[in-house]
Design a protein around this motif. Structure first.
Motif, PDB file in Angstrom:
ATOM      1  N   ARG A 169       0.361  -1.259   0.030  1.00 56.16           N
ATOM      2  CA  ARG A 169      -0.187   0.513   0.121  1.00 56.16           C
ATOM      3  C   ARG A 169       0.814   1.062   0.020  1.00 56.16           C
ATOM      4  NH1 ARG A 169      -4.743   2.608  -1.176  1.00 56.16           N
ATOM      5  NH2 ARG A 169      -4.889   4.172   0.704  1.00 56.16           N
ATOM      6  N   LEU A 170       2.198   0.975   0.666  1.00 53.48           N
ATOM      7  CA  LEU A 170       2.292   1.933   0.847  1.00 53.48           C
ATOM      8  C   LEU A 170       3.531   2.915  -0.355  1.00 53.48           C
ATOM      9  CD1 LEU A 170       4.422   1.997   4.133  1.00 53.48           C
ATOM     10  CD2 LEU A 170       3.031   3.758   3.230  1.00 53.48           C
ATOM     11  N   PHE A 171       3.526   2.032  -1.044  1.00 52.13           N
ATOM     12  CA  PHE A 171       4.000   2.047  -2.261  1.00 52.13           C
ATOM     13  C   PHE A 171       3.944   2.443  -3.185  1.00 52.13           C
ATOM     14  CE2 PHE A 171       6.057   0.349  -6.577  1.00 52.13           C
ATOM     15  CZ  PHE A 171       7.397   0.713  -6.526  1.00 52.13           C
ATOM     16  N   ASN A 199       1.830   6.241  -7.331  1.00 55.98           N
ATOM     17  CA  ASN A 199       0.986   8.070  -7.237  1.00 55.98           C
ATOM     18  C   ASN A 199       1.293   9.161  -7.098  1.00 55.98           C
ATOM     19  OD1 ASN A 199      -1.635   8.741  -7.243  1.00 55.98           O
ATOM     20  ND2 ASN A 199      -2.889   7.315  -6.452  1.00 55.98           N
ATOM     21  N   VAL A 244       0.997   4.169  -2.591  1.00 55.63           N
ATOM     22  CA  VAL A 244       1.060   5.596  -2.633  1.00 55.63           C
ATOM     23  C   VAL A 244       1.609   6.219  -2.621  1.00 55.63           C
ATOM     24  CG1 VAL A 244       0.301   7.385  -0.366  1.00 55.63           C
ATOM     25  CG2 VAL A 244      -1.441   5.413  -0.694  1.00 55.63           C
ATOM     26  N   GLN A 245       3.494   6.077  -1.944  1.00 58.19           N
ATOM     27  CA  GLN A 245       4.226   7.039  -1.839  1.00 58.19           C
ATOM     28  C   GLN A 245       5.090   7.304  -3.415  1.00 58.19           C
ATOM     29  OE1 GLN A 245       6.085   5.727   1.878  1.00 58.19           O
ATOM     30  NE2 GLN A 245       5.918   8.226   2.126  1.00 58.19           N
ATOM     31  N   VAL A 246       5.108   6.096  -3.859  1.00 56.52           N
ATOM     32  CA  VAL A 246       5.855   5.915  -5.234  1.00 56.52           C
ATOM     33  C   VAL A 246       4.867   5.824  -6.666  1.00 56.52           C
ATOM     34  CG1 VAL A 246       7.628   3.775  -6.064  1.00 56.52           C
ATOM     35  CG2 VAL A 246       7.437   4.647  -3.865  1.00 56.52           C
TER      36      VAL A 246
END
Lengths: 609, 433
Positions: A27-29, A35, A31-33
């Motif tokens: 999920r963090l990948f 998107n 959101v952060q990378v």
């Protein structure tokens, strides 16, 4: 359950731990990378571009009197994203003194523009209103104030010269990339013609703001910032006192006054009546006032001095006299008889009763129609064909700057009209017209149409004995004289030899001393002038007068045009006298005339908004 | 007793190292989250980061004190500690101070103490003590009931304080019970119930159109689907006579649940909680309403990118766009300033700690220490999952702190005590016969 089975559950639980962690990382990948949406949102949240509006240039008259300055005004901005849904709209509407339906409309408009970008909610609060609103504003997140400047006109004069500024339209933004929505641009007058000089250069500050929109410092140490450069100040050629006096004389009348300093082409006064207070077209009431002015049937927004086309009437006789002299069809001593008018075959043009025959001087002094019909026909008919003769005559007229734009530094100037050969060919058919057909040109009637500015310029040309300088309204831009930077300001020579002017000048002197223009006579100053009564098929005739003074070494030349004023001697000539006295002496001695002029009312409905 | 010369000798220093890294990283991120030009000193005791340093110092002292206390103390006095905490939980309802709608704080002087943060530790002691008693079998109904009472007594008291988030944490003990022999069916039932609950919420208000003009209400459709699943399961095992009864029971229970969800949703949960659940399920998208926090949190974390904006450079957290940024939403600061890599490191540290604790349980000789260890891991896991999950939009926004990171004395003390008691038990594992 056996122990081994239970121990395997330790592993199961551990696997669940790792599984959740993996889900988080995926999920963090995302959101952060992967998107980018959130990065843009973050900028919208915390970066704010604040435009630094430069102070618009100030405007002074020729003596350094301040005519236009800037006053702080405050635009209330809205950032829809930060406006809470449960805001106290009733209290807010009361604070702004707007209605609930207005409030809803404005909110919707702002949301349509952008949910994440700020836009103007309500324009141009004055300092007093701002102080009142500012106290309460902290209660309403999403609203903040942006400072800008408004024009203020301490003298309240020369509205048509000043023009006004208002928000740029979308088509102007498309044409000129400098402008952004919400910018102001000169829409008329010198605000328009000197827009680039007056506006200065916009500055930009990129700042960081917190959730309450409080500034938290420069973004990236200010490398994207630029400082605003103030606009240049203008010094006008106008004499504010003369301008104001002219406007007062023209109150409750329609028409125009233009005064020019002959040797320089500097416009001393430019009055269009009825006028309006330029302060009406400033601030929050502008659009209301504008539509009121626009609907007014007297057309106060219409600048008659540059945009109205009037026949010159008898004032034009001076020009025909000059052409006659130059073309050598007359001498100062040539006489023509006048028996209550000019007759040729069945043609008859009336004239008032005066001694006959008349020479040049007396013809101007008494404004004899017959004399000029003879002169005009003589000029045109001295050539093989009417067309050729008319063409020659027309060129003389054009050399006075009549029938084409004078090139004044104000927008929307009219050309005026001197019919060309093709016009008459169309109108009568080729070869179907003669000097007699168009003989009304001799006395300044017919198709001729000049602006009051062109008439004043014509007067200045006679005063100069043969030349004029392009009329202009601005003397100095910043520290530079306009002649240095504007190549369109130069000396124009007429096609008439200077020696011919003295006869006409002294004739015009006689007009004021003992002829039709005696109401312009002054004891201390030698005034030259020429009256005109312009036939008006729609109502009373128009009263007009051109004048300059002193006779030798003239300081002021002017044209006065009073609609429906009947005879030139009734309104236009006395006004011209008063204006000359005012300008050259600074004081009016003949108060009885002044009172009569000021109180005169030629308009049925005397309303000024 | 045999060969320990010092209390520090058998200590698991790896866990202590993880603990110190997490606490220190938490402190730095609190500093960044509430960073203020006026108070730049990280030691300023008037600011949250200054106070947090105080909490860290006292936590370390607390930890060392725990290590000096005889390990038998915790076993012996487990019920007493549990009793005292229950008493405090009752007391706080009566005389506690109200903060953000919850009466879960004792205000003593300038400090506030939250007994529910210590109740987790006490409950864990009690459950470990009870389950490690000789001749206890998880399969007995009596055992299940007593265990349930031990777990739910503090949970209900905390619920009474209006602190739903902290109460939900006690659900994590179901993993401990599972490890100790509770049938997996309970987990399956729990997860199925939660699933049906969510589906009922999503489908409940919808009308579904089928061919031939048939319109079916969402909850009815869900019940039909459940009956189909039950029928399928029965068909696959149709030799078993028992299963048909079970399936009918399951079907009845499911139908009852689905029908009562509406009631539960509207009458049991607080309005802000039902709204948050709605937002999480995507039933409401209102960026300024209940979804505001999650949206701002996602913006902060998402804008961090791969390597982050750098220490103290996070604009979203520094300028207060993210609410509760030093407590419940502390993970935003990590995500924004340290980026994907920083988040990865923090998650890895937590998982390492959890796995380390699970590993340590395997070497315990006493059931008490072992079960206590499961409790520590499960409580930390629950906090970790819900807290980080909510900041990245995967879990409902129920305000519980991220262990060791979030600002707050009570929570840091509570987690430190929880962990250090286990470390003490572990370091003395050889003393147990």
């Amino acid at each position: 359950m056996n122990k081994r089975a239970l121990e395997s559950r330790t592993v199961i639980i551990s696997v669940v731990f790792v599984l959740i962690a993996l889900i988080f990382i995926i999920r963090l990948f995302y959101v952060q990378v992967l998107n980018d949406k959130y990065k843009l949102d973050a900028d919208n949240n915390s970066k704010r571009n604040i435009t630094e509006y430069p102070a618009r240039g100030l405007i002074y008259d020729r003596h350094g009197k301040l005519l236009v300055y800037n006053e702080a005004a405050y635009d209330l901005m809205i950032l829809p994203r930060q406006v809470p849904e449960d805001m106290d709209t009733i209290a807010f509407c009361e604070l702004l003194r707007i209605g609930k339906d207005q409030f809803i409309k404005k909110i919707e408009k702002a949301k349509v523009f952008s949910y994440y970008k700020s836009s103007v909610f309500e324009r141009e609060f004055s300092s007093e209103e701002y102080a009142r609103i500012q106290e309460q504003l902290y209660k309403y997140p999403g609203f903040f104030v942006q400072t800008r400047t408004l024009r203020n006109y301490p003298e309240g004069t020369a509205a048509h010269v000043m023009g006004y500024i208002s928000e740029v339209t979308s088509s102007q933004i498309e044409k000129n990339p400098y402008y952004k929505p919400g910018d102001y641009i000169g829409k008329s007058g010198i605000e328009q013609s000197y827009e680039e000089e007056l506006r200065g250069k916009r500055g930009l500050r990129v700042v960081m703001v917190d959730v309450f929109n409080r500034e938290k410092g420069k973004f990236a140490e200010g490398i994207y910032d630029s400082t605003a450069v103030s606009g240049k100040d203008l010094e006008l050629t106008l004499d504010a006192d003369l301008q104001e006096y002219g406007e007062r004389l023209m109150q409750n009348k329609k028409g125009s006054i233009v005064a020019i300093e002959p040797t320089t082409g500097e416009v001393l006064a430019l009055v269009s009546a009825p006028g309006y207070d330029p302060n009406l077209l400033v601030g929050r009431e502008r659009s209301n006032n504008y539509s009121l002015l626009n609907q007014n049937e007297l057309k106060p927004l219409f600048n008659r001095a540059l945009m109205a086309k009037y026949p010159p009437g008898s004032t034009f006789k001076s020009i025909n006299a000059l052409i006659g002299l130059e073309e050598e069809v007359i001498t100062p001593y040539t006489k023509f008889s006048c028996n209550n008018g000019y007759r040729s075959g069945r043609f008859h043009m009336g004239c008032h009763a005066h001694p006959s025959p008349v020479d040049l001087k007396y013809s101007i002094q008494t404004s004899c129609n017959s004399y000029y019909s003879n002169v005009f026909r003589a000029i045109v008919d001295s050539y093989k064909s009417t067309e050729k003769g008319y063409g020659i005559w027309r060129n003389y007229i054009l050399s006075f700057g009549l029938g084409t734009k004078t090139g004044i530094d104000l927008p929307n100037e009219l050309n005026g009209f001197v019919p060309d050969i093709a016009y008459y060919d169309r109108y009568y058919r080729k070869g179907g017209w003669s000097s007699l057909t168009i003989v009304s040109l001799a006395i300044g009637q017919g198709e001729l149409g000049f602006t009051p500015l062109q008439m004043a310029n014509m007067s200045a040309t006679i005063a100069n004995r043969g030349y004029y300088v392009t009329p202009h309204i601005v003397r100095k831009v910043g520290n530079k004289r306009v002649e240095m930077i504007d190549s369109s300001v130069y000396r124009h020579e007429t096609a008439i030899a200077p020696k011919h002017y003295e006869e006409v000048v002294s004739a015009m002197y006689d007009v004021v001393e003992k002829g039709t223009g005696m109401s312009a006579r002054l004891d201390s100053i030698q005034v030259c002038g020429k009256t005109g009564t312009v036939q008006n098929p729609h109502g009373e005739d128009h009263s007009t007068f051109i004048a300059f003074a002193p006779k030798d070494n003239p300081k002021i030349a002017l044209s006065v045009y009073v609609e429906n004023g009947v005879w030139g001697s009734r309104w236009a000539a006395p006004m011209a006298g008063l204006l000359i006295e005012k300008y050259l002496k600074g004081k009016i001695k003949r108060e009885d005339i002044e009172i009569r002029m000021l109180e005169g009312n030629l308009i049925e409905i005397p309303n000024r908004p | 007793m045999r060969n320990s010369t010092s209390i520090f000798y058998n200590l698991d220093w790896f866990t202590i190292l993880l603990y110190l890294i997490l606490v220190f990283a938490g402190w730095l991120n609190i500093y960044a989250a509430v960073y203020n030009e006026e108070f730049q000193s990280i030691f300023d005791a008037s600011q949250q980061y200054g106070k947090q340093l105080l909490w860290i110092g006292t936590s370390v002292v607390l930890g060392i004190t725990i290590l000096f206390i005889d390990e038998r103390f915790y076993n012996t006095f487990a019920y007493v500690i549990y009793g005292v905490v229950l008493f405090l939980l009752v007391l706080v309802i009566l005389i506690g101070a109200e903060t953000k709608g919850a009466t879960s704080w004792f205000a003593i002087g300038g400090f506030k103490i939250q007994p529910s943060e210590f109740a987790k530790f006490a409950t864990n002691l009690a459950i470990a003590k009870y389950l490690s008693t000789l001749n206890i079998k998880m399969s007995d109904l009596k055992t299940k009931l007593i265990a349930a009472v031990i777990i739910f007594a503090p949970a209900i008291l905390i619920l009474a304080q209006n602190d739903t988030g902290s109460a939900l944490v006690y659900g994590s003990f179901i993993l401990v019970l599972y490890r100790e022999g509770l049938s997996g069916n309970f987990l399956v039932i729990g997860i199925t119930t939660a699933f049906l609950f969510v589906m009922a919420l999503i489908m409940g208000n919808e009308i579904f159109n089928f061919p031939f003009d048939v319109q079916v209400d969402g909850s009815l459709l869900l019940i039909i689907l459940v009956s189909l699943v039950c029928a399928l399961l029965w068909y696959l095992n149709r030799k078993s006579k028992q299963l048909i009864v079970v399936m009918i029971a399951v079907f009845m229970a499911s139908a009852g649940l689905i029908k009562s969800v509406d009631y539960i949703f509207n009458n049991v949960l607080e309005p802000h909680q039902s709204k948050r659940i709605n937002v999480m399920l995507g039933l409401e998208s209102d960026p300024r309403g209940a979804g505001y926090n999650v949206n701002q949190s996602l913006i902060a974390i998402g804008s961090g990118g791969v390597i982050g904006k750098g220490f103290l450079e996070g604009t979203q957290t520094k300028y207060d766009f993210v609410p509760e940024q030093s407590t419940d939403f502390i993970f935003c600061t990590i995500g924004e300033e340290w980026g994907f890599l920083g988040s990865l490191v923090i998650i890895a540290l937590f998982v390492t700690l959890l796995l380390r604790i699970m590993f340590l349980t395997t070497r315990q000789r006493s059931d008490f220490a072992r079960i206590y260890g499961y409790g520590v891991a499960c409580i930390l896991f629950f906090h970790f999952t819900i807290n980080i999950g909510m900041t990245i939009g995967l879990a409902p926004v129920i305000g519980i702190p991220l262990p060791f990171f979030s600002y707050g004395g009570s929570s840091l003390w509570g987690f430190s005590i929880l962990l250090f008691v286990f470390l003490k038990l572990d370091s003395d594992r050889m003393k147990v016969l």
